[in-house]
Design an enzyme around this catalytic site. Structure first.
Site, PDB file in Angstrom:
ATOM      1  N   LYS A 217     -26.141 -42.575 118.548  1.00  0.00           N
ATOM      2  CA  LYS A 217     -26.082 -43.770 117.712  1.00  0.00           C
ATOM      3  C   LYS A 217     -26.343 -45.031 118.531  1.00  0.00           C
ATOM      4  O   LYS A 217     -26.097 -45.091 119.739  1.00  0.00           O
ATOM      5  CB  LYS A 217     -24.704 -43.874 117.037  1.00  0.00           C
ATOM      6  CG  LYS A 217     -24.499 -42.920 115.853  1.00  0.00           C
ATOM      7  CD  LYS A 217     -25.186 -43.429 114.608  1.00  0.00           C
ATOM      8  CE  LYS A 217     -25.097 -42.458 113.432  1.00  0.00           C
ATOM      9  NZ  LYS A 217     -23.812 -42.504 112.739  1.00  0.00           N
ATOM     10  N   ARG A 251     -21.194 -33.942 113.940  1.00  0.00           N
ATOM     11  CA  ARG A 251     -22.615 -33.864 113.565  1.00  0.00           C
ATOM     12  C   ARG A 251     -23.439 -34.308 114.767  1.00  0.00           C
ATOM     13  O   ARG A 251     -23.396 -35.478 115.154  1.00  0.00           O
ATOM     14  CB  ARG A 251     -22.869 -34.743 112.337  1.00  0.00           C
ATOM     15  CG  ARG A 251     -24.276 -34.666 111.782  1.00  0.00           C
ATOM     16  CD  ARG A 251     -24.411 -35.537 110.532  1.00  0.00           C
ATOM     17  NE  ARG A 251     -25.746 -35.447 109.943  1.00  0.00           N
ATOM     18  CZ  ARG A 251     -26.765 -36.203 110.288  1.00  0.00           C
ATOM     19  NH1 ARG A 251     -26.612 -37.148 111.231  1.00  0.00           N
ATOM     20  NH2 ARG A 251     -27.951 -36.055 109.706  1.00  0.00           N
TER      21      ARG A 251
END
Length: 271
Positions: A217, A251
């Site tokens: 991210k 995830r």
């Protein structure tokens, strides 16, 4: 489908769960365009499962910051050539990353057993009913259309989850089919993203498993820079920290490294 769903749900609470990512998009921030064909998508799914992923998450619309929304027919066009074949190619269960009820309905009809909704049942009013009728499990992710640095993000997560859980109950989704996601990177400042991870500790009273999507991210890039090797170390550190704050499903793009890290984490936790 139900056998795979129940096998997946039975793992929750037993150990850390790894969800491997297969993006069939041209514009995902990390791997856009790499897995758009059936052959490549199947190969990636099989690789993730061979490395130890417990479930494979397939997405046909990028939700990265600044993404261009994809119309329903385009999302379906990306999935139709490959979703059924991918589901059949792996023994592990498959989830669909979508906020559109029609896409969820199609995916469930092709054997997908979990719907990973980045709008937590609140964007498409038909979503909860589609999941209930199809018998799928669901990930309810916290999201916001705007960013407000003055917002108490953990309080906001609780209000959001309360509303989503009400929708799920009304539709008839069994509570043991539900997972929650703090939505790191969605409608939050950098500080709020960090608060959302730590804030899972305060939300354990829901009695529901938490999933986190921290892999590669931009939050990690802002802390560490964009070197891929450093980002992997940062992802592992963030996920282990999230586990210490109550997350149990992770995830990720890099399944093997996370399987190894969580073998150690889970062994220490069990001790």
């Amino acid at each position: 489908m139900f056998e795979k769903r129940d096998r997946f749900l039975s793992l929750l609470g037993q150990r850390s769960i790894i969800m491997g990512i297969v993006n069939v998009t041209p514009d995902s921030f990390s791997d856009g365009g790499r897995f758009n064909s059936l052959e490549n998508a199947k190969a990636q799914a099989q690789k993730l499962v061979a490395e130890g992923a417990d479930i494979v998450d397939v997405g046909a619309e990028s939700t990265r910051p600044g993404h261009t929304p994809v119309p329903e027919d385009e999302e379906l066009r990306r999935l139709e050539p490959l979703l059924e074949g991918l589901v059949q190619a792996v023994e592990a269960p498959v989830s669909i990353d979508t906020s559109k009820a029609a896409i969820a309905r199609y995916a469930i009809s092709r054997g997908v057993c979990v719907v990973n909704d980045v709008w937590g049942l609140q964007r498409d009013p038909a979503m909860a009913d589609v999941i209930a009728v199809g018998g799928a499990a669901v990930v309810i992710m916290h999201n916001r259309a705007d960013v407000d640095e003055k917002r108490d993000i953990v309080d906001d997560m609780r209000r959001f989850f309360d509303h989503s859980l009400g929708l799920a109950e009304k539709a008839g989704i069994p509570r043991h089919h539900i997972m929650l996601d703090p939505g790191v990177g969605f409608g939050k400042t950098k500080l709020q993203n960090l608060e959302a991870i730590a804030g899972m500790t305060k939300l354990q009273d829901y009695g529901l498993p938490f999933l986190v999507g921290l892999s590669r991210k931009s939050l990690l890039g802002s802390l560490l820079g964009d070197d891929p090797a450093i980002k992997l170390i940062g992802t592992l550190a963030a996920n282990l920290t999230a586990a210490a704050h109550g997350a149990s499903i992770f995830r990720v793009h890099d399944a093997a490294e996370h399987v190894t890290a969580f073998k150690v984490f889970d062994a220490i936790e069990r001790a």
